[in-house]
Design an enzyme around this catalytic site. Structure first.
Site, mmCIF file in Angstrom:
data_model
loop_
_atom_site.group_PDB
_atom_site.id
_atom_site.type_symbol
_atom_site.label_atom_id
_atom_site.label_comp_id
_atom_site.label_asym_id
_atom_site.label_seq_id
_atom_site.Cartn_x
_atom_site.Cartn_y
_atom_site.Cartn_z
ATOM 1 N N PHE A 157 -6.800 7.587 8.270
ATOM 2 C CA PHE A 157 -7.100 6.898 7.012
ATOM 3 C C PHE A 157 -8.455 6.212 7.143
ATOM 4 O O PHE A 157 -8.706 5.493 8.112
ATOM 5 C CB PHE A 157 -5.995 5.863 6.740
ATOM 6 C CG PHE A 157 -6.026 5.293 5.356
ATOM 7 C CD1 PHE A 157 -5.372 5.927 4.308
ATOM 8 C CD2 PHE A 157 -6.701 4.119 5.092
ATOM 9 C CE1 PHE A 157 -5.393 5.392 3.025
ATOM 10 C CE2 PHE A 157 -6.729 3.580 3.801
ATOM 11 C CZ PHE A 157 -6.073 4.225 2.772
ATOM 12 N N ASP A 193 -0.968 2.578 13.889
ATOM 13 C CA ASP A 193 -0.922 2.157 12.503
ATOM 14 C C ASP A 193 0.352 2.753 11.893
ATOM 15 O O ASP A 193 0.520 3.982 11.870
ATOM 16 C CB ASP A 193 -2.174 2.640 11.753
ATOM 17 C CG ASP A 193 -2.241 2.104 10.331
ATOM 18 O OD1 ASP A 193 -1.168 1.873 9.737
ATOM 19 O OD2 ASP A 193 -3.357 1.937 9.810
ATOM 20 N N TYR A 211 3.250 -2.954 1.314
ATOM 21 C CA TYR A 211 3.487 -2.513 -0.070
ATOM 22 C C TYR A 211 3.902 -1.057 -0.210
ATOM 23 O O TYR A 211 4.127 -0.587 -1.311
ATOM 24 C CB TYR A 211 2.240 -2.774 -0.936
ATOM 25 C CG TYR A 211 0.938 -2.231 -0.369
ATOM 26 C CD1 TYR A 211 0.609 -0.894 -0.491
ATOM 27 C CD2 TYR A 211 0.039 -3.071 0.279
ATOM 28 C CE1 TYR A 211 -0.571 -0.398 0.025
ATOM 29 C CE2 TYR A 211 -1.147 -2.593 0.803
ATOM 30 C CZ TYR A 211 -1.450 -1.255 0.674
ATOM 31 O OH TYR A 211 -2.614 -0.770 1.195
ATOM 32 N N LYS A 212 3.996 -0.334 0.912
ATOM 33 C CA LYS A 212 4.417 1.074 0.815
ATOM 34 C C LYS A 212 5.944 1.139 0.917
ATOM 35 O O LYS A 212 6.628 0.654 0.037
ATOM 36 C CB LYS A 212 3.677 1.897 1.862
ATOM 37 C CG LYS A 212 2.175 1.980 1.535
ATOM 38 C CD LYS A 212 1.342 2.615 2.619
ATOM 39 C CE LYS A 212 -0.125 2.641 2.182
ATOM 40 N NZ LYS A 212 -1.048 2.906 3.296
ATOM 41 N N ARG A 253 0.562 15.104 -3.353
ATOM 42 C CA ARG A 253 1.333 14.389 -2.333
ATOM 43 C C ARG A 253 2.597 13.794 -2.949
ATOM 44 O O ARG A 253 2.544 13.171 -4.006
ATOM 45 C CB ARG A 253 0.435 13.276 -1.778
ATOM 46 C CG ARG A 253 0.857 12.724 -0.460
ATOM 47 C CD ARG A 253 -0.192 11.760 0.054
ATOM 48 N NE ARG A 253 -0.242 10.548 -0.767
ATOM 49 C CZ ARG A 253 -0.575 9.342 -0.298
ATOM 50 N NH1 ARG A 253 -0.909 9.200 0.976
ATOM 51 N NH2 ARG A 253 -0.609 8.294 -1.087
#
Ligand SMILES: *Cc1c(COP(=O)(O)O)cnc(C)c1O
Length: 415
Positions: free
Chosen positions: A128, A200, A225-226, A374
């Site tokens: 990322f 991560d 928040y995921k 996705r």
């Protein structure tokens, strides 16, 4: 291929689903199938109640007394310990604070300072971007001779583990492909070469069981928040193995990481344990909401969660294969469950338009440039029949050519 899946079979899976009752814990909009919980988790009902409580009773009535009376000051560790259970961390090693990017900077700096004589930070080329940008930032501060980013493909990771490498920094589940790395193996191979390891967990925490202590991981960071459903921009978290606490120091030495913040000493002296990673005042509103959202996980068996997550994505892909009109979707995610996170990624030349057309029809997915569609599978609130409906809608959009309308080509700021 297995026997074709039909709607009745999926209804049967829902009837047998031990996690099925969890859906009621979430506020979900009507006529929406949410396959984007890997970007922004859905809202748990308790989160809204807590936000109300913090504003209406705590802040408004109890004012500054709330730091003590409502334990606002303890939120970073209260939330940290709830997350610790999800990532296999014994108490005293996890706190919630800041964003994933900022936390990465803190643990990365700490790790580099433990590795004099080594200057390489090794990571995946497809990691990322923010993770890589943070290394670039640290490199520009420390100078190339002290910090240099080396990027390799996943397949070359193991051979790149040399004695020049200071830190191996990896994301456990790739945000594009959904590929899951072997934490145990890579951590061990790196440590055999004297390398410190940072994971991560942004796309894995809350989606699959993680065993940081058992894998002897050095540091980790992750997102609130995921899959943790902490709300937009929720605070992130970080993990630092207890064995490092005495030696490390981190550069964002704010007062909340001081040994005694309220003695207002002239000089910084770090707190002894994990609290040394705090910087400033915790964001009480958003951290309270994350704290409430984590209650949803309190009785969730992570092995069962993982099993359902894999079953959902298996069903999705099997249904895609059952529609000849979806032949142009090229699966990017490994089908091997040992190498797959909780998402599927498909390449398609018109992935962006497909994504927009799906959203228009109530199937919320996302797009990652240049050509990836996705889909995230969140076992706490998705039903197997939702998977059926989502694939039916996708097939309709492709068969009818609906997605080729000009309106679906308009690019939004957030994709
Ligand atoms: C989502 C995500 C982030 C987000 O970082 P923030 O600083 O919280 O915006 C970081 N790293 C990875 C791998 C991610 O998937």
């Amino acid at each position: 291929m297995n026997t074709p899946l039909d709607y009745a079979q999926l209804q049967q899976y829902d009837a047998q689903d031990a996690l099925g009752t969890k859906r009621a814990a979430f506020e979900l909009p009507q006529n929406t199938i949410y396959l984007d919980g890997n970007s922004l988790g859905a809202m748990p009902k308790v989160a809204a109640m807590r936000a109300q409580q913090v504003l209406v009773t705590q802040w408004s009535q109890d004012l500054i007394k709330s730091w003590n009376s409502h334990s606002w000051i303890d939120l970073p560790s209260t939330v940290g310990e709830k997350i610790a259970r999800l990532i296999g961390a014994a108490p005293g090693q996890v706190i919630s604070c800041d964003s994933t990017s900022v936390n990465l900077f803190k643990v990365l700096s700490s790790a580099m300072l433990l590795q004099p004589g080594r200057n390489i930070v090794l990571s995946q080329a497809g990691n990322f971007p923010t993770d890589l940008y943070m290394v670039e930032g640290l490199a520009s501060l420390l100078g190339e001779q002290n910090c240099q980013l080396q990027l390799v493909d996943n397949s070359a990771l193991e051979t790149a583990l040399t004695e020049q490498v200071a830190v191996l920094m990896l994301t456990q589940v790739d945000f594009r492909s959904g590929r899951l790395l072997n934490m145990q193996r890579l951590t061990q191979l790196a440590q055999d070469k004297g390398i410190l390891v940072i994971w991560d967990l942004a796309h894995s925490v809350g989606a699959l069981p993680i065993e940081l202590d058992a894998c002897n991981v050095d540091f980790a960071v992750g997102c609130g928040y995921k899959y943790l459903n902490g709300g937009p921009g929720a605070p992130a978290f970080l993990y630092a193995a207890r064995r490092h606490h005495a030696q490390i120091s981190q550069p964002l030495s704010g007062w909340m990481g001081h040994k005694t913040p309220f003695s207002f000493d002239k000089h910084y002296e770090k707190a002894p344990g994990i609290m040394q990673f705090l910087t400033g005042t915790p964001p009480v509103l958003s951290m309270s909401v994350l704290d409430a959202a984590l209650e949803v996980f309190s009785d969730v068996n992570l092995a069962a969660l993982r099993e359902k997550s894999l079953a959902l994505s298996n069903c999705f892909h099997q249904l895609v294969l059952q529609h000849s009109c979806l032949n142009d979707l090229q699966l990017l995610t490994p089908l091997n469950p040992l190498q797959r996170g909780s998402q599927l990624a498909y390449r398609h030349p018109d992935a962006y338009a497909l994504c927009q057309a799906l959203i228009k029809q109530g199937v919320i997915v996302d797009f990652r440039a240049p050509d990836i569609l996705r889909l995230g599978f969140t076992p706490l609130y998705l039903r197997f029949i939702d998977i059926w409906t989502a694939v039916e809608i996708l097939a309709d959009i492709v068969r009818s050519g609906e997605y080729q309308q000009a309106c679906y080509a308009v690019r939004h700021k957030v994709t």
